[in-house]
Design a protein around this motif. Structure first.
Motif, PDB file in Angstrom:
ATOM      1  N   ALA A   1      -7.069 -11.519 -14.618  1.00 29.07           N
ATOM      2  CA  ALA A   1      -5.941 -10.597 -14.738  1.00 29.07           C
ATOM      3  C   ALA A   1      -6.328  -9.420 -15.631  1.00 29.07           C
ATOM      4  CB  ALA A   1      -4.735 -11.314 -15.320  1.00 29.07           C
ATOM      5  N   PRO A   2      -5.801  -8.233 -15.348  1.00 34.24           N
ATOM      6  CA  PRO A   2      -6.094  -7.082 -16.205  1.00 34.24           C
ATOM      7  C   PRO A   2      -5.604  -7.315 -17.626  1.00 34.24           C
ATOM      8  CG  PRO A   2      -4.958  -6.410 -14.189  1.00 34.24           C
ATOM      9  CD  PRO A   2      -4.931  -7.897 -14.242  1.00 34.24           C
TER      10      PRO A   2
ATOM     11  N   TRP B   1       4.660 -12.394 -12.128  1.00 33.30           N
ATOM     12  CA  TRP B   1       4.242 -13.646 -11.492  1.00 33.30           C
ATOM     13  C   TRP B   1       2.854 -13.561 -10.876  1.00 33.30           C
ATOM     14  CZ3 TRP B   1       2.871 -13.367  -6.468  1.00 33.30           C
ATOM     15  CH2 TRP B   1       3.339 -12.264  -5.756  1.00 33.30           C
ATOM     16  N   TRP B   2       2.461 -12.402 -10.406  1.00 32.77           N
ATOM     17  CA  TRP B   2       1.203 -12.259  -9.692  1.00 32.77           C
ATOM     18  C   TRP B   2      -0.010 -12.399 -10.607  1.00 32.77           C
ATOM     19  CZ3 TRP B   2      -1.224  -8.141 -11.821  1.00 32.77           C
ATOM     20  CH2 TRP B   2      -0.429  -7.143 -12.373  1.00 32.77           C
TER      21      TRP B   2
ATOM     22  N   SER C   1       0.067   1.857 -17.640  1.00 27.70           N
ATOM     23  CA  SER C   1      -1.368   1.991 -17.394  1.00 27.70           C
ATOM     24  C   SER C   1      -1.788   1.406 -16.046  1.00 27.70           C
ATOM     25  CB  SER C   1      -2.168   1.333 -18.517  1.00 27.70           C
ATOM     26  OG  SER C   1      -1.802  -0.015 -18.664  1.00 27.70           O
ATOM     27  N   LEU C   2      -0.944   0.581 -15.427  1.00 24.34           N
ATOM     28  CA  LEU C   2      -1.232  -0.009 -14.120  1.00 24.34           C
ATOM     29  C   LEU C   2      -0.030   0.133 -13.197  1.00 24.34           C
ATOM     30  CD1 LEU C   2      -2.732  -3.453 -15.211  1.00 24.34           C
ATOM     31  CD2 LEU C   2      -4.008  -1.545 -14.232  1.00 24.34           C
ATOM     32  N   ALA C   3      -0.298   0.131 -11.910  1.00 30.13           N
ATOM     33  CA  ALA C   3       0.766   0.045 -10.911  1.00 30.13           C
ATOM     34  C   ALA C   3       0.407  -1.087  -9.968  1.00 30.13           C
ATOM     35  CB  ALA C   3       0.909   1.342 -10.130  1.00 30.13           C
ATOM     36  N   ALA C   4       1.406  -1.835  -9.536  1.00 29.21           N
ATOM     37  CA  ALA C   4       1.195  -2.930  -8.595  1.00 29.21           C
ATOM     38  C   ALA C   4       2.040  -2.669  -7.359  1.00 29.21           C
ATOM     39  CB  ALA C   4       1.584  -4.263  -9.213  1.00 29.21           C
TER      40      ALA C   4
ATOM     41  N   VAL D   1      -1.516  -8.153  -3.437  1.00 30.30           N
ATOM     42  CA  VAL D   1      -1.201  -7.305  -4.579  1.00 30.30           C
ATOM     43  C   VAL D   1      -2.316  -6.293  -4.716  1.00 30.30           C
ATOM     44  CG1 VAL D   1      -0.908  -7.205  -7.078  1.00 30.30           C
ATOM     45  CG2 VAL D   1       0.047  -9.125  -5.800  1.00 30.30           C
ATOM     46  N   MET D   2      -1.954  -5.022  -4.793  1.00 31.14           N
ATOM     47  CA  MET D   2      -2.943  -3.987  -5.049  1.00 31.14           C
ATOM     48  C   MET D   2      -2.641  -3.422  -6.427  1.00 31.14           C
ATOM     49  SD  MET D   2      -3.743  -0.340  -3.221  1.00 31.14           S
ATOM     50  CE  MET D   2      -4.092  -1.046  -1.636  1.00 31.14           C
TER      51      MET D   2
END
Length: 96
Positions: free
Chosen positions: A24-25, A16-17, A62-65, A75-76
């Protein structure tokens, strides 16, 4: 037990973020880091960092939120595996 850290892989296209970010990535494999807790007597000993690293260094995404529930949601996003200074942080209203 001195503490714990946990999270779960995000379901692609259900993050959702992403809709709340200006850009967005492109990468879609994301791990949602949910919680980190360290018992009081073990705080300020480096335990939280060791728990965090132990969890995050094993992830294939590949990403962490990191989702922070506060008056203003934040959101980081962090590239995986973790590297010093590799985060991008965005703040958003829960009602955007």
């Amino acid at each position: 037990m001195v503490g714990f850290a946990y999270g779960a892989p995000a379901t692609e296209s259900r993050e959702w973020w992403r809709d709340h970010l200006e850009t967005a990535p492109e990468r879609t494999a994301t791990f949602h880091f949910s919680e980190l807790m360290v018992r009081e007597q073990w705080r300020k000993t480096g335990t939280a960092e060791r728990l965090h690293r132990a969890l995050m260094e094993t992830r294939a995404e590949s990403l962490a939120a990191l989702l922070v529930d506060s008056p203003v949601f934040a959101v980081m996003l962090v590239d995986l595996p973790p590297r010093s200074g590799s985060h991008r942080q965005r703040s958003m209203s829960p009602y955007s």
